[in-house]
Each structure stands twice: as C-alpha cells, then as structure tokens.
Design a protein around this motif. Structure first.
Motif, PDB file in Angstrom:
ATOM      1  N   THR A 112     -21.153  10.705  -4.824  1.00  0.00           N
ATOM      2  CA  THR A 112     -20.859  10.070  -3.679  1.00  0.00           C
ATOM      3  C   THR A 112     -20.654   8.571  -3.480  1.00  0.00           C
ATOM      4  N   ASP A 113     -21.335   7.782  -4.845  1.00  0.00           N
ATOM      5  CA  ASP A 113     -20.980   6.545  -4.995  1.00  0.00           C
ATOM      6  C   ASP A 113     -19.655   6.092  -5.263  1.00  0.00           C
ATOM      7  N   GLY A 114     -19.097   6.891  -6.384  1.00  0.00           N
ATOM      8  CA  GLY A 114     -17.650   6.606  -6.775  1.00  0.00           C
ATOM      9  C   GLY A 114     -16.588   7.175  -5.857  1.00  0.00           C
ATOM     10  N   LEU A 115     -16.962   8.120  -5.112  1.00  0.00           N
ATOM     11  CA  LEU A 115     -16.152   8.587  -4.000  1.00  0.00           C
ATOM     12  C   LEU A 115     -15.974   8.033  -2.828  1.00  0.00           C
ATOM     13  N   ASN A 116     -16.998   8.621  -2.017  1.00  0.00           N
ATOM     14  CA  ASN A 116     -17.227   7.975  -0.807  1.00  0.00           C
ATOM     15  C   ASN A 116     -17.795   6.833  -0.400  1.00  0.00           C
ATOM     16  N   ILE A 117     -18.741   6.266  -1.251  1.00  0.00           N
ATOM     17  CA  ILE A 117     -18.952   4.900  -0.980  1.00  0.00           C
ATOM     18  C   ILE A 117     -17.808   3.743  -1.228  1.00  0.00           C
ATOM     19  N   ALA A 118     -17.220   4.266  -2.569  1.00  0.00           N
ATOM     20  CA  ALA A 118     -16.099   3.442  -2.959  1.00  0.00           C
ATOM     21  C   ALA A 118     -15.004   3.226  -2.045  1.00  0.00           C
ATOM     22  N   ALA A 119     -14.640   4.329  -1.244  1.00  0.00           N
ATOM     23  CA  ALA A 119     -13.717   4.210  -0.499  1.00  0.00           C
ATOM     24  C   ALA A 119     -14.231   3.578   0.929  1.00  0.00           C
ATOM     25  N   GLY A 120     -15.095   3.411   1.153  1.00  0.00           N
ATOM     26  CA  GLY A 120     -15.618   2.648   2.401  1.00  0.00           C
ATOM     27  C   GLY A 120     -16.474   3.313   3.376  1.00  0.00           C
ATOM     28  N   GLU A 121     -16.753   4.652   3.071  1.00  0.00           N
ATOM     29  CA  GLU A 121     -17.625   5.582   3.884  1.00  0.00           C
ATOM     30  C   GLU A 121     -19.046   4.794   3.771  1.00  0.00           C
ATOM     31  N   ILE A 122     -19.721   5.139   4.954  1.00  0.00           N
ATOM     32  CA  ILE A 122     -21.255   4.865   4.840  1.00  0.00           C
ATOM     33  C   ILE A 122     -21.685   6.381   5.047  1.00  0.00           C
ATOM     34  N   VAL A 123     -22.853   6.552   4.127  1.00  0.00           N
ATOM     35  CA  VAL A 123     -23.264   7.884   3.979  1.00  0.00           C
ATOM     36  C   VAL A 123     -24.765   7.785   4.187  1.00  0.00           C
ATOM     37  N   ARG A 124     -25.179   8.870   5.032  1.00  0.00           N
ATOM     38  CA  ARG A 124     -26.659   9.029   5.034  1.00  0.00           C
ATOM     39  C   ARG A 124     -26.898  10.530   4.805  1.00  0.00           C
ATOM     40  N   TRP A 125     -28.386  10.916   4.583  1.00  0.00           N
ATOM     41  CA  TRP A 125     -28.812  12.112   4.156  1.00  0.00           C
ATOM     42  C   TRP A 125     -29.839  12.701   5.082  1.00  0.00           C
ATOM     43  N   LEU A 126     -30.081  13.642   5.354  1.00  0.00           N
ATOM     44  CA  LEU A 126     -31.092  14.195   6.355  1.00  0.00           C
ATOM     45  C   LEU A 126     -31.735  15.478   5.759  1.00  0.00           C
ATOM     46  N   PRO A 127     -33.132  15.355   5.136  1.00  0.00           N
ATOM     47  CA  PRO A 127     -33.648  16.522   5.026  1.00  0.00           C
ATOM     48  C   PRO A 127     -33.738  17.490   5.889  1.00  0.00           C
ATOM     49  N   ARG A 128     -33.470  18.737   5.697  1.00  0.00           N
ATOM     50  CA  ARG A 128     -33.252  19.626   6.729  1.00  0.00           C
ATOM     51  C   ARG A 128     -34.714  19.755   7.541  1.00  0.00           C
ATOM     52  N   ASN A 129     -35.893  19.756   6.900  1.00  0.00           N
ATOM     53  CA  ASN A 129     -37.275  19.915   7.657  1.00  0.00           C
ATOM     54  C   ASN A 129     -37.269  18.640   8.611  1.00  0.00           C
ATOM     55  N   ARG A 130     -36.643  17.500   8.422  1.00  0.00           N
ATOM     56  CA  ARG A 130     -36.549  16.467   9.556  1.00  0.00           C
ATOM     57  C   ARG A 130     -35.347  16.594  10.528  1.00  0.00           C
ATOM     58  N   ALA A 131     -34.726  17.650  10.629  1.00  0.00           N
ATOM     59  CA  ALA A 131     -33.843  17.739  11.890  1.00  0.00           C
ATOM     60  C   ALA A 131     -34.113  18.867  12.863  1.00  0.00           C
ATOM     61  N   GLY A 132     -35.544  19.098  12.905  1.00  0.00           N
ATOM     62  CA  GLY A 132     -36.031  20.018  13.953  1.00  0.00           C
ATOM     63  C   GLY A 132     -35.892  19.037  15.254  1.00  0.00           C
ATOM     64  N   GLY A 133     -35.456  19.767  16.147  1.00  0.00           N
ATOM     65  CA  GLY A 133     -35.274  19.315  17.590  1.00  0.00           C
ATOM     66  C   GLY A 133     -33.812  18.697  17.881  1.00  0.00           C
ATOM     67  N   VAL A 134     -33.026  18.566  17.028  1.00  0.00           N
ATOM     68  CA  VAL A 134     -31.673  18.298  17.037  1.00  0.00           C
ATOM     69  C   VAL A 134     -30.798  19.301  17.402  1.00  0.00           C
ATOM     70  N   ALA A 135     -30.186  19.415  18.650  1.00  0.00           N
ATOM     71  CA  ALA A 135     -29.219  20.374  19.028  1.00  0.00           C
ATOM     72  C   ALA A 135     -27.925  20.133  18.011  1.00  0.00           C
ATOM     73  N   LEU A 136     -27.540  21.185  17.335  1.00  0.00           N
ATOM     74  CA  LEU A 136     -26.699  21.038  16.065  1.00  0.00           C
ATOM     75  C   LEU A 136     -25.549  22.151  16.472  1.00  0.00           C
ATOM     76  N   PRO A 137     -24.147  21.737  16.365  1.00  0.00           N
ATOM     77  CA  PRO A 137     -23.220  22.645  16.407  1.00  0.00           C
ATOM     78  C   PRO A 137     -23.254  23.717  15.351  1.00  0.00           C
ATOM     79  N   ALA A 138     -22.420  24.635  15.846  1.00  0.00           N
ATOM     80  CA  ALA A 138     -22.542  25.805  14.358  1.00  0.00           C
ATOM     81  C   ALA A 138     -21.700  25.512  13.191  1.00  0.00           C
ATOM     82  N   ASN A 139     -20.733  24.533  13.340  1.00  0.00           N
ATOM     83  CA  ASN A 139     -19.889  24.250  12.119  1.00  0.00           C
ATOM     84  C   ASN A 139     -19.922  22.747  11.845  1.00  0.00           C
ATOM     85  N   ASP A 140     -19.593  22.518  10.581  1.00  0.00           N
ATOM     86  CA  ASP A 140     -19.427  21.050  10.166  1.00  0.00           C
ATOM     87  C   ASP A 140     -18.122  20.386  11.211  1.00  0.00           C
ATOM     88  N   PHE A 141     -18.024  19.271  10.956  1.00  0.00           N
ATOM     89  CA  PHE A 141     -16.779  18.693  11.811  1.00  0.00           C
ATOM     90  C   PHE A 141     -16.785  17.313  11.585  1.00  0.00           C
TER      91      PHE A 141
END
Length: 170
Positions: A87-116
């Motif tokens: 991620t550092d050399g690919l996404n961050i280096a290109a200018g993206e801002i990236v965040r990670w969320l452990p799945r056990n902290r995603a409860g209660g979030v309405a999520l779509p069925a697919n990545d987008f």
C-alpha cells in the motif's frame, strides 16, 4: 449493453473525488504480483503498477481526492498482508489516502453487496468477483438510491477506519 468506461476514462473525467470500498479478504490470487510476493520475490510497486500510479497521481494532481477504505477480517488473510505491504509504495505513493476497518468494528453499517468506486458522488462503478476472488466484468450505475447507499456506506466505514500509517494487521 452499456459500455463500462475504463479506470483511466473514469479517473480522467473525475473532477472532485474518487472513493473505493473494498470488502473482500482476498482478490485475484492468480495476480502475478501476489504469486511473486508469496514466493518471497521483492516487489517494486512503482515499477509493477506504473500505469495505475500514473492514472491516480494525475487525478490527484488535478485536485481529485482519492480515498480507499478496506474492511478486513482479523486475523488478516495472506492476501490482506500482501495488500498492506504494498500500500505505501502503490496507493499512498500515487496520492491515495487509505484507511482500514477491522470487520468486527463494521457492525451496524449498511453495506452494499459489492466493492465499488464512486466518482464525483454521481457515477458508480461496481466491481464483481467470482467465489475465488477473480475479477468479473464491472457494471456502472447512476441510480440515485444505489449511489446513496454506497456513498453512505463509504462515509461510515471511513469514519470508523484506521489510517494506513497507524493500522497494524492482526
């Protein structure tokens, strides 16, 4: 059938934002970069993904905010370890801002069925994968309800997410 624009076309046409939500624990295990990484071959993201870097960095240079949120199970899969490592050399280096969320902290979030990807809050590129994580053809949508679901999901995940620099895969 509607022609799906390429990533390059979508990034070149975006003016303000491009947000991406990833929710799988493995993608395209046949990817040569992943295969090489598993063999212990050191990867140079700037070289391996030069086209991606160019597309994203050009958009960021025009003022497009590119953000990526990843929901991951913990302990993380080998594929997520690979993603985290590059991620550092690919996404961050290109200018993206990236965040990670452990799945056990995603409860209660309405999520779509697919990545987008959501471009400028108005054009949705829905990513589809088979059961093994191999890419299938993507679809596009301008449906306001689908866009709202995805935009709300992204914002909820983003708000709970951990900045890449602070996330340590469990």
């Amino acid at each position: 059938m509607t022609r799906v624009p390429t990533f390059e076309e979508l990034f070149r046409s975006s003016r303000e934002s491009a947000v991406h939500l990833e929710m799988r624990d493995a993608y395209m295990k046949s990817d040569p970069a992943y295969v090489d990484w598993q063999k212990g071959i050191r990867l140079d993201p700037a070289e391996r993904w030069a086209d991606w870097h160019s597309i994203v960095s050009e958009a960021v240079g025009r003022g497009v905010a590119v953000r990526r949120a990843r929901i991951v199970s913990e302990p993380v899969s080998r594929y997520i370890r690979f993603e985290h490592e590059v991620t550092d050399g690919l996404n961050i280096a290109a200018g993206e801002i990236v965040r990670w969320l452990p799945r056990n902290r995603a409860g209660g979030v309405a999520l779509p069925a697919n990545d987008f990807w959501l471009f400028d809050g108005s054009l949705l590129l829905v990513n589809h994968f088979d059961g093994e994580g191999e890419m299938l053809p993507s679809t596009v949508s301008e449906d306001p309800q689908e866009i709202k679901l995805c935009a709300d999901a992204f914002l909820a995940v983003w708000g709970r997410g951990v900045a890449h620099a602070d996330y340590r895969p469990a």
